[in-house]
Each structure stands twice: as C-alpha cells, then as structure tokens.
Design an enzyme around this catalytic site. Structure first.
Site, PDB file in Angstrom:
ATOM      1  N   HIS A 480       0.821  -1.210   0.000  1.00 40.05           N
ATOM      2  CA  HIS A 480       0.000   0.000   0.000  1.00 40.05           C
ATOM      3  C   HIS A 480       0.851   1.254   0.000  1.00 40.05           C
ATOM      4  CE1 HIS A 480      -4.026  -1.756   1.511  1.00 40.05           C
ATOM      5  NE2 HIS A 480      -4.062  -1.466   0.229  1.00 40.05           N
ATOM      6  N   ARG A 587      -8.842  -6.385 -14.656  1.00 39.02           N
ATOM      7  CA  ARG A 587      -8.625  -7.491 -13.702  1.00 39.02           C
ATOM      8  C   ARG A 587      -9.946  -7.709 -12.968  1.00 39.02           C
ATOM      9  NH1 ARG A 587      -3.048  -5.095 -13.221  1.00 39.02           N
ATOM     10  NH2 ARG A 587      -1.588  -6.807 -13.424  1.00 39.02           N
ATOM     11  N   GLU A 717       1.223 -16.064 -20.066  1.00 40.88           N
ATOM     12  CA  GLU A 717       1.876 -15.778 -18.784  1.00 40.88           C
ATOM     13  C   GLU A 717       2.420 -17.033 -18.128  1.00 40.88           C
ATOM     14  OE1 GLU A 717      -0.808 -13.982 -15.963  1.00 40.88           O
ATOM     15  OE2 GLU A 717      -2.444 -15.313 -16.506  1.00 40.88           O
ATOM     16  N   ASN A 740       4.274 -10.160 -15.610  1.00 39.75           N
ATOM     17  CA  ASN A 740       4.509 -10.373 -14.174  1.00 39.75           C
ATOM     18  C   ASN A 740       4.618 -11.870 -13.870  1.00 39.75           C
ATOM     19  OD1 ASN A 740       4.016  -7.629 -14.099  1.00 39.75           O
ATOM     20  ND2 ASN A 740       1.890  -7.869 -13.470  1.00 39.75           N
ATOM     21  N   CYS A 788       0.222  -6.827 -21.198  1.00 39.82           N
ATOM     22  CA  CYS A 788      -0.528  -6.145 -20.140  1.00 39.82           C
ATOM     23  C   CYS A 788       0.133  -6.281 -18.778  1.00 39.82           C
ATOM     24  CB  CYS A 788      -1.973  -6.641 -20.092  1.00 39.82           C
ATOM     25  SG  CYS A 788      -2.080  -8.404 -19.757  1.00 39.82           S
TER      26      CYS A 788
HETATM   27  C1  PEP Z   1       0.664 -10.588 -15.369  1.00 40.35           C
HETATM   28  O1  PEP Z   1       0.846 -11.683 -14.821  1.00 40.35           O
HETATM   29  O2  PEP Z   1       1.566  -9.940 -15.944  1.00 40.35           O
HETATM   30  C2  PEP Z   1      -0.680  -9.995 -15.357  1.00 40.35           C
HETATM   31  C3  PEP Z   1      -0.950  -8.927 -16.078  1.00 40.35           C
HETATM   32  O3  PEP Z   1      -1.587 -10.561 -14.532  1.00 40.35           O
HETATM   33  P1  PEP Z   1      -1.628 -10.302 -12.943  1.00 40.35           P
HETATM   34  O4  PEP Z   1      -0.545  -9.298 -12.617  1.00 40.35           O
HETATM   35  O5  PEP Z   1      -2.970  -9.826 -12.617  1.00 40.35           O
HETATM   36  O6  PEP Z   1      -1.313 -11.657 -12.425  1.00 40.35           O
HETATM   37 MG    MG Z   2      -0.887 -12.844 -14.208  1.00 37.81          MG
END
Ligand code: PEP
Ligand code: MG
Length: 862
Positions: A480, A587, A717, A740, A788
């Site tokens: 946060h 999301r 991913e 990510n 993304c």
């Molecule tokens: C990712 O994994 O890059 C992604 C966009 O999904 P999240 O961050 O919501 O897991």
């Molecule tokens: Mg993800």
C-alpha cells in the site's frame, strides 16, 4: 470473532469411541499438559469441526488442527499419536488458518488404515488448549456418531488465578537453533508451556515474523517451526532471566525428545544461518545502493532516519468500565480523524478532476475505518479488559493476534491487510496515550525519509510534511505504501536492505527510483548533472500530459495502441483522461476480492457496463477471474497449497467452477458497447483448456440467444503457453503477455518475494525469448498480440516489446502520457534491431544498459 456465548457444546469431530484423556498412552496428553479433554478412537478418516468458530492453528504437517469456538475456548484435535513423524503423509487438510467453520464442517480427510499401519496410535486427543481460562463439563463418553455432543465448555470465572506479570523492565532476547526433529509440534510445545508456568515473567517465542506466548501450546505450534530453525526466546518481567534460562535449557535438551545435531555455521550451513554483517555505508561519494522501485521519480534531498514510535503502558487496567470507556473513546477519535482525512481527499480529488491521488488514499482510509468498525476486534479487546487488562494492552493484544493470523496465511494481499491492522493498532494506542501516532517530524522540503517499513498512515503523515522521497529497508513494490507513494508522486525505493540505516541524518542523497539506485553523499558534479536531468523530465512530463490524447505513432509511422489496465470501475474515466485508447486488461477479480459471496451475473454486468460506458466505444478486454495464487477470495474454497502460485489459479478454477464461470461469461456477453468487448483467459497452459473455455462461451451465448462469434483470447503468462503459442494461435483470437507471471515462472522467482525483487525483471533474455516465440506465432497466424504485465508501463522495456512485434501496450494509468510521448520519439526500425540484439545478451541488466545507450534521451524520461 464475536464471543457472545458463555457455554458452548462441542460435538464429536469423528465417529468413534470417546473415553477419558487420562488413558492416552502419552503423558503430555494423559497428564493434561496440553489441556483437559477426551480421547477419541476414530473409526472413520474424517475429522469435522466440533463447534462453530475459526481455525486458529494447523500443524505444519497437517496432523493437528485447532478451532477457536465462538465463546473463546480453543479446541485442539491431534489426529493419532506421534503422527508428526509422518510428515504430512496420510493427511489432507481441507481448511486454512483464519477460515470460519461451522460445527460439522469437514476439516481433515485422513487415511485411517495408513495411520493404523504407520503411526504409534490412531487415538486422537481432543483437548481445550486454553484450559487455564475454560473448563470442560458434562462429558459424555462411549460410542459416538460424528455430530453427537461430547462435552460442554464454559469460561472459568476466576481468571485472576493467572500469574500477575509485571511488564516493567526491558525484555531480554536469546536466540537458539531448534534441535527438535519436527520443530515445536504438539508434545514439545506442551512441555515448554508447562515448564514455564511457574514463572512471573512473560516469555515469547519469535520465529521470523511470527511471535507467540511461550505458554500457549497452540501459539507455539502455529509458529510452523522445523529442525534447525533459529528462534528467539524473549522474556520480560521479574523472573525474566530465570524463565529465559529455563526455556533455553528445555529447548536445548529436546523437550522430551532426543535433540538432533544442528548444522554448524560455515561453508555448508544453510543461507538462513549466516549472520548478517553490521550495516555500513561509505560516505565518500562512492556508495550507490540498489533497491526496487516502489514509485517512479528522480529527486535530490537530505536523509532523515525515521523510527517507529514505542508506546509505554501498564498491562493491568484501572477498572474494566473505565478502561473500556477509554478504548471506545480512542477508537472513535481515530475514526473521526480518518473520516476527516478521507473527506479532504475526496474534495481534493473533485477539484483536481483527473488528477490522481484521492483514490488510493481514500481507499486505504476507508479500509482502516472498516477495520475499526469490526465488532469482533473490539469484543476481543473487551474480553481482555474484563480480565483486568488496560485498554492499551487489550487493544494491542487483540490486533496482534489477528495480525498473526493474517500473516500466517502466507499470501501478499493478506499480509497487506495485516499492515492495515498494525496501522490502526498504533493510531489507537497513540490516541490512548495522548500522542500523535507516527507524528511527522519537521521535515524540510525535499527530505528523503529512510525507514525500516512504513505504514500507510505514517506515510500520509510524512507526505503532509513535504516528503521528497522514501527509502525502505524492507517493503515491496506492490505494498500500500508503494501505491500511495506513486499516487502522491513521491519517488520511492523499497527492499534496499539494512545498509541504508547507517546513512547519517542530513547526508545528501540522490534517489533514482526508476533505476532502483540510491547515491549516497554524491559529488557536486553529480548533483549538478541530476538537477539538469530533473528539469528536463519535468518539462517532458508537462508536455506529455498535454499531448496525452494524441495517437501513439512511431517516427516511421507505425501506430501502437496504448491501453490502460483497470481494476476498479471508477478508474476508467481517469484512464481515458490520461489518454488511454482502450482497456487492455480489466482485472475482473479485483472487483470482487473482498466479497464473502460470489457476485451475481447482474452485479457483474453492472460493473462491466459502467466501465464500457466510460470507455465510450474504445476496446475493452475483460479478463475472466484470475482467482487463486496471491488473490484468494472467500467465496471459492481452495485447499491449503504449499505453492499457491503453482496451484489452483485462473482458468483452472474457472473450469472447475462452471457455475461461477458461466455467470461471468453471461455477464460479459450482455455488455452493450459500440466498441469491441474481448474475453481473455488467464493462466492457460494448453489448447484443451482454451477449447473447454470456448465451449462455455458458446453455451453462455446460446443461453442468451446471441449469434456470432465472440473474440476470445488468452494471456501468455505461463512458459507452457509461450512455448506452445504456435498451437494456441491457431484457435485463439489474440494473445496478451502477462509479464509479471511470465517472469515469475520463467525465472523461478516468486513475484511477491521482496528479497529477490531486484532480480525479477521482464527484460531478462529468457523472458524476452518466450515473448518472441509467442509474437512469431501471433504474426504467422495473423492475430494481434499485446502486453498487459508490468513491463508495458516500463519505458525501458517498451521499445523492445514493440520491436518484438507487440502492437498493443496496456499500462498503468499514471504512465500513459509518458509512454505515448516516448514511443513517438523512436522508429520501429530501431526497435526491431534493438529487440534482435537484446535476445543475444545474457542478462536483464545488460539489456537495460543497452537500451539506455541506444536511446540516451530515455534519461530525460525515466
Ligand atoms: C501478469 O501476470 O503480468 C498480469 C498482467 O496478470 P496479474 O498481474 O494480474 O497476475
Ligand atoms: Mg498474471
């Protein structure tokens, strides 16, 4: 957490014979060291909850579970004897710590015949572990069917029997490595608790970030210790020294077990046993410390070392009613302050229009108000006040117990809630002591605050004093505080390590958050250079904002779509105001994280429709709920997993919960928009998953009487989806790379691990090669591919991504103007050449250096 019942009836947790506990062939149980109770000889392998309550402890090896009943009694069920040695084999735990259960709910599925063959005994002690405070009566022995009442429990009236502990005087801390083969499991925990009972001292055991009273067997088991773990025995009060010596002696002698040898610290010792060096830092201009970006920015300032305030208060109170009144007054004072702050934020946000800032702060404040309003927390404190404790002590205890539960869940989001609880704990303690919690020192403009960790309210206080930048020894990029810092435009670095604590107050530093660097006592020349860079950046940012609505076209005429990631329905208008050409990732699970029940189809439709309306015909990519992993939700039960990131998550849950999936798909299909609405599936690893999901989309369309094919794509991913992209691209309508998770899985680094935060980089060549494979497959099959994940908001990564063939970038709202502006300064030809070269380099650091050399004006942006 509510405790209204004084007497609670407990039902038999399994079918079998119930007999006296004194017949247990183990003195720890027969002599009631663990507490009073009964001995159950089960005839089936199902253990159910004996009462309504909350799971408060689960043995690391799943052979024991403790439920706190709604009247406060804690009931421990230890399946079999010496079953810790089975190391989890034969036990399937169906609940998690912190979960609410009803009497009769299944807790553990265990293999009775396996236990009969492999354990000392299947006899199962069922005991009240806080028997000092609760007494058992009306015991009913004999053959019981699961569900039959076996005893009643009520709170003891003379709790004053407990030893009075004088908390004055400093606490002493003694570390010790655990020589116990299976850690502090039930029997040694009971022996330790029993061995400390006669001392007028408070003894606590600390293990990592967990702490418990050494006289609480349940607490000790909840520490989850194992052989060789380093624990700390902390003792205070008149008998502190003797109690600490006794604890150390008992532990080193094995607490009734034969102590196992410990690995000596040295070449072969595990990493955890290596002592950290004393923090130090050079002040001759040569020190440049590395951390992880919490919030972007570049700033010069002087250091102020900030320490959390300690509150001194008596443990015992001045009369229950007076203490309760004080607590209620303090809670309401803090509540009033938070409401006033939230209202100020809303006003500022309204004036500032699209200006970010009000949102995140108001969200945090509202979350804190919600916690203050939790009747369970106040009730828990009240029970302690009734036992003659002071308001401060009771509040501290009540909040800390809940903090421990949240932390023990082991996921990042719950840990953030624990930070929120700690925050309100300190604010209420400050109010009780008449002080201002986390009161900001008089910071001069541009002060760079260094702290171990910071709580949201502490950050808000500091920010109100003109905070220039923030450096945290610990912290994480998704905490946060990082979000608030980004919101307020305060550059922040997290996970910098202990050495920053050695920088003296008043030292000049340069905080280069985007590069993860802190320059200590830089030369005059370096300062002049950075001042010029800051000036250029400010100019660029102003211009970028002004041009945010223009298209994003490279110098050689290639259009890139720049979209925004959204997680709340209110974000969409803000995104459009910052130049978003669409939403590349909604999301959807973020909209429903805190809910106890699944959202209905109509509720979902209303949220998606609000977003679609705000986007006004711009494309909208709705990702189906990515539940699980670090995003558990109360309305989907996920069995305890050692590795949630590798467990039931994303599409895996959707395909197992057709009811939820179908409702979500129907809601998405019902959205009305003049632009495209795409459906995106998370965590796909193979074609079969996609085809199963497509069938569900077809089913939902048919139910709604809709004709025509819907755009259905997947996230890239997982390494599997990247490697099999050529197969997947034949069926799917688009790819969007989640950098990510892709980085997490390719690099084998937990994305929530702050100790490795600096090493998880989507520009690692292994990750880029995966993206390149997916991009080729997309091109060959004429589908579009976006990004993304976090890399899409990273100006250094962006030219490489578009050079690899990505045509859409979905970024954070804050980064949109600069991302568009910077990409307008590059050519696609250069990006393609740079991407090909990057694939040949050997690490992310070299790739970052190379990109910065190729486009030196990046320094004017990031
Ligand atoms: C990712 O994994 O890059 C992604 C966009 O999904 P999240 O961050 O919501 O897991
Ligand atoms: Mg993800």
């Amino acid at each position: 957490m509510e405790r209204v019942l004084k007497i609670c009836s407990f039902i038999s947790p399994a079918t079998g014979w119930v007999g006296p506990l004194s017949e247990a062939p183990d003195p720890v149980f027969s002599e009631k060291m663990m507490g009073d109770g009964v001995l159950l000889d089960p005839v089936s392998g199902t253990l159910c909850s004996p009462c309504d309550g909350e799971i408060i402890a689960i043995a690391r090896t799943n052979h024991a579970v403790t439920v706190r009943a709604d009247n406060g009694a804690e009931i421990l069920m230890h399946i079999g004897l010496e079953t810790v040695a089975l190391d989890g084999a034969g036990f399937d735990m169906r609940v998690r710590v912190g979960e609410r259960v009803k009497a009769g709910d299944m807790l553990v599925d265990f293999d009775l015949s396996f236990l009969a063959d492999n354990a000392k005994s299947v006899l199962t002690p069922v005991v009240i572990s806080n028997s000092d405070d609760y007494e058992i009566f009306a015991i009913s022995e004999g053959y019981k069917t699961q569900g039959d009442v076996i005893f009643d429990v009520r709170a003891k009236t003379n709790n004053g029997a407990a030893i009075s502990v004088d908390m004055d005087g400093p606490a002493m801390e003694n570390p010790i490595d655990l020589p116990l083969e299976h850690g502090l499991h039930a029997r040694p925990a009971a022996r330790l608790a029993a061995g400390l009972k006669g001392f007028n001292a408070r003894v606590q055991i600390i293990h990592g970030d967990k702490i418990c009273d050494a006289k609480s067997t349940v607490g000790l088991m909840g520490l989850g210790t194992k052989h060789g773990d380093n624990i700390i025995v902390r003792a205070s009060g008149p008998d502190a020294q003797r109690a600490a010596d006794m604890a150390i002696k008992l532990i080193s002698e094995g607490l009734g077990e034969t102590p196992m040898p410990l690995t000596p610290v040295g070449a072969n010792a595990n990493i955890g046993a290596i002592a950290s060096p004393k923090p130090s830092v050079a002040l001759d201009g040569s020190a440049v410390l590395g951390g992880t970006m919490g919030a972007p920015g570049l700033v010069i300032g002087t250091v102020f070392q900030w320490k959390t305030q300690d509150f001194n208060y008596a443990e015992n109170g001045q009369g229950a009613q007076a203490e309760l009144n004080c607590l209620i007054k303090a809670v309401s004072e803090v509540r009033g302050k938070l409401e006033a702050l939230a209202a100020q934020g809303v006003k500022r946000g309204a004036k500032g229009g699209a200006e970010k800032g009000a949102g995140a702060q108001a969200d945090v404040l509202m979350a804190h108000i919600g916690l203050l309003d939790d009747p369970g927390l106040l009730e828990e404190a009240r029970l302690l006040i009734d036992k003659n404790k002071s308001a401060s002590h009771a509040w501290h205890k009540a909040t800390r117990r809940n903090i421990e539960i949240l932390k023990s869940l082991g996921d990042a989001r719950m840990a953030e809630r624990a930070d929120d609880l700690l925050d309100i704990e300190l604010q209420v303690l400050a109010s009780l002591s008449g002080e201002n919690a986390g009161a900001a020192p008089d910071l001069g403009a541009g002060t760079i605050v260094i702290a171990d960790e910071l709580l949201p309210s502490q950050f808000v206080n500091l920010a109100s004093e003109g905070l220039g930048g923030l450096c945290l020894i610990q912290g994480g990029p998704t905490s946060h505080v990082s979000i608030l810092a980004a919101d307020k435009g305060v550059p922040a670095l997290v996970a910098l390590g202990q050495d920053i604590s050695a920088i003296p107050n008043g030292t000049n530093v340069i905080l280069e958050a985007d590069r993860g660097l802190l320059h200590v006592a830089p030369s005059a020349g370096k300062i002049t250079q950075i001042k010029a860079a800051i000036k250029k950046r400010q100019k660029n940012q102003t211009l970028a904002k002004k041009n945010a609505h223009l298209d994003c076209v490279t110098k050689d005429g290639v259009a890139i779509e720049v979209f925004a990631n959204l997680g709340a329905s209110g974000d969409a208008a803000n995104a459009v105001a910052n130049g978003a050409q669409g939403c590349g990732l909604l999301r959807s699970e973020f909209l429903f994280l805190g809910r106890a029940t699944p959202p209905s189809e109509d509720e979902q439709l209303s949220m998606y429709q609000t977003i679609a309306d705000a986007l006004d015909g711009r494309p909208l990519v709705i990702r189906t709920m990515d539940i699980g992993g670090d995003k558990p939700v109360p309305f989907v039960h996920i069995p305890d997993e050692d590795n949630p990131a590798l467990g039931l998550r994303g599409i895996r849950i959707s395909l197992r919960r057709e009811d939820l999936f179908l409702a979500q798909l129907r809601a998405i299909l019902r959205v009305k928009s003049s632009g495209p609405v795409h459906i995106m599936l998370p965590m796909v690893v193979e074609r079969d998953e996609f085809m199963a999901a497509r069938k569900m989309v077809e089913k939902a369309s048919k139910q709604l009487g809709l004709k025509g094919k819907r755009s259905l794509g997947i996230m890239i991913e997982t390494p599997a989806s990247a490697v099999l992209a050529d197969q997947l691209a034949k069926d799917v309508d688009f790819f969007s790379v989640g950098t990510n998770d892709l980085s997490q899985y390719v690099l084998a680094i937990d994305r929530g691990n702050s100790g490795l935060a600096a090493s998880i980089d989507a520009l690692h060549p292994a990750v880029l090669r995966m993206i390149s494979m997916a991009s080729k497959a997309a091109r060959d099959n004429k589908i579009w591919m976006g990004v993304c994940g976090g890399a899409a908001s990273d100006l250094v990564a962006a030219p490489i991504l578009i050079g690899l063939g990505v045509t859409e970038l979905s970024s954070t709202i804050a980064r949109l103007p600069e991302l568009k502006a910077f990409l307008r300064t590059v050519t696609m030809k250069d990006c393609e050449a740079a991407a090909s070269h990057a694939l040949t380099l050997t690490n992310a650091k070299d790739i970052r250096e190379y990109v910065r050399q190729k486009w030196p004006h990046l320094a004017d942006w990031t």
